[in-house]
Motif scaffolding. Structure first.
Motif, short mmCIF file in Angstrom:
data_model
loop_
_atom_site.label_atom_id
_atom_site.label_comp_id
_atom_site.label_asym_id
_atom_site.label_seq_id
_atom_site.Cartn_x
_atom_site.Cartn_y
_atom_site.Cartn_z
N PRO A 275 0.81 -1.22 0.00
CA PRO A 275 0.00 0.00 0.00
C PRO A 275 0.84 1.27 0.00
O PRO A 275 2.06 1.23 0.14
CB PRO A 275 -0.77 -0.11 1.31
CG PRO A 275 0.17 -0.85 2.21
CD PRO A 275 0.88 -1.85 1.31
N TYR A 276 0.15 2.40 -0.14
CA TYR A 276 0.77 3.71 0.04
C TYR A 276 0.63 4.08 1.51
O TYR A 276 -0.44 3.93 2.10
CB TYR A 276 0.06 4.79 -0.78
CG TYR A 276 0.15 4.62 -2.27
CD1 TYR A 276 1.37 4.64 -2.92
CD2 TYR A 276 -0.99 4.46 -3.04
CE1 TYR A 276 1.46 4.51 -4.30
CE2 TYR A 276 -0.92 4.33 -4.41
CZ TYR A 276 0.31 4.36 -5.04
OH TYR A 276 0.39 4.23 -6.40
N LYS A 277 1.70 4.60 2.10
CA LYS A 277 1.65 5.08 3.48
C LYS A 277 1.71 6.60 3.44
O LYS A 277 2.70 7.18 3.01
CB LYS A 277 2.83 4.54 4.28
CG LYS A 277 2.85 5.02 5.72
CD LYS A 277 4.06 4.47 6.46
CE LYS A 277 4.08 4.98 7.89
NZ LYS A 277 5.30 4.50 8.58
N VAL A 278 0.63 7.25 3.87
CA VAL A 278 0.54 8.70 3.87
C VAL A 278 0.71 9.18 5.31
O VAL A 278 -0.08 8.83 6.18
CB VAL A 278 -0.82 9.18 3.30
CG1 VAL A 278 -0.87 10.70 3.27
CG2 VAL A 278 -1.06 8.60 1.92
N VAL B 9 -10.35 9.98 5.53
CA VAL B 9 -9.33 9.08 6.07
C VAL B 9 -8.16 9.99 6.42
O VAL B 9 -7.54 10.56 5.55
CB VAL B 9 -8.90 8.02 5.04
CG1 VAL B 9 -7.80 7.15 5.61
CG2 VAL B 9 -10.08 7.18 4.60
N GLY B 10 -7.87 10.13 7.67
CA GLY B 10 -6.88 11.11 8.11
C GLY B 10 -7.63 12.41 8.35
O GLY B 10 -8.55 12.75 7.62
N GLY B 11 -7.23 13.10 9.37
CA GLY B 11 -7.97 14.30 9.72
C GLY B 11 -7.15 15.55 9.75
O GLY B 11 -7.53 16.53 10.37
N GLY B 12 -6.00 15.55 9.09
CA GLY B 12 -5.17 16.72 9.08
C GLY B 12 -4.21 16.80 10.27
O GLY B 12 -3.47 17.75 10.42
N ASP B 13 -4.21 15.79 11.12
CA ASP B 13 -3.31 15.74 12.27
C ASP B 13 -1.90 15.42 11.79
O ASP B 13 -1.70 14.46 11.05
CB ASP B 13 -3.81 14.65 13.23
CG ASP B 13 -2.99 14.50 14.49
OD1 ASP B 13 -1.84 14.97 14.53
OD2 ASP B 13 -3.50 13.89 15.44
N VAL C 293 -1.44 8.82 10.28
CA VAL C 293 -0.93 7.96 9.21
C VAL C 293 -2.13 7.28 8.56
O VAL C 293 -3.01 6.77 9.26
CB VAL C 293 0.05 6.90 9.76
CG1 VAL C 293 0.45 5.92 8.68
CG2 VAL C 293 1.27 7.55 10.37
N ALA C 294 -2.18 7.28 7.25
CA ALA C 294 -3.22 6.56 6.51
C ALA C 294 -2.52 5.56 5.59
O ALA C 294 -1.57 5.91 4.89
CB ALA C 294 -4.07 7.51 5.68
N ILE C 295 -2.96 4.32 5.62
CA ILE C 295 -2.41 3.28 4.76
C ILE C 295 -3.45 3.02 3.68
O ILE C 295 -4.55 2.56 3.96
CB ILE C 295 -2.11 1.99 5.55
CG1 ILE C 295 -1.24 2.28 6.77
CG2 ILE C 295 -1.48 0.95 4.64
CD1 ILE C 295 0.14 2.83 6.46
N LEU C 296 -3.11 3.35 2.43
CA LEU C 296 -4.07 3.31 1.33
C LEU C 296 -3.82 2.14 0.39
O LEU C 296 -2.68 1.91 -0.05
CB LEU C 296 -4.01 4.62 0.54
CG LEU C 296 -4.24 5.89 1.36
CD1 LEU C 296 -4.09 7.11 0.47
CD2 LEU C 296 -5.60 5.86 2.03
#
Length: 67
Positions: free
Chosen positions: A13-16, A30-34, A38-41
């Protein structure tokens, strides 16, 4: 301001990381601007929880080719 980093994993996946907000097709965030978020897409298309990864790419089958 914190940076947003996207790490592409080989056959995974992509790790954002960082203050990114990613929206699913239905508008769910997914992710709240914090900055610590970390979001795994998913990028294989097999996830039952898109756009997030549920590790389905680890169990390949013939019905879902990797994209």
């Amino acid at each position: 301001m914190a940076d947003v980093t996207i790490k592409v994993r080989l056959d995974g996946p992509y790790k954002v990381s960082g203050p990114a907000i990613v929206r699913a097709a239905d508008g769910t965030a997914v992710g709240g601007g914090d900055p610590e978020q970390v979001a795994i897409l998913c990028r294989c298309g097999r996830s039952a929880t898109p756009p997030t990864c549920d590790l389905s790419h680890r169990h390949p089958d013939d019905d879902h080719p990797t994209r």
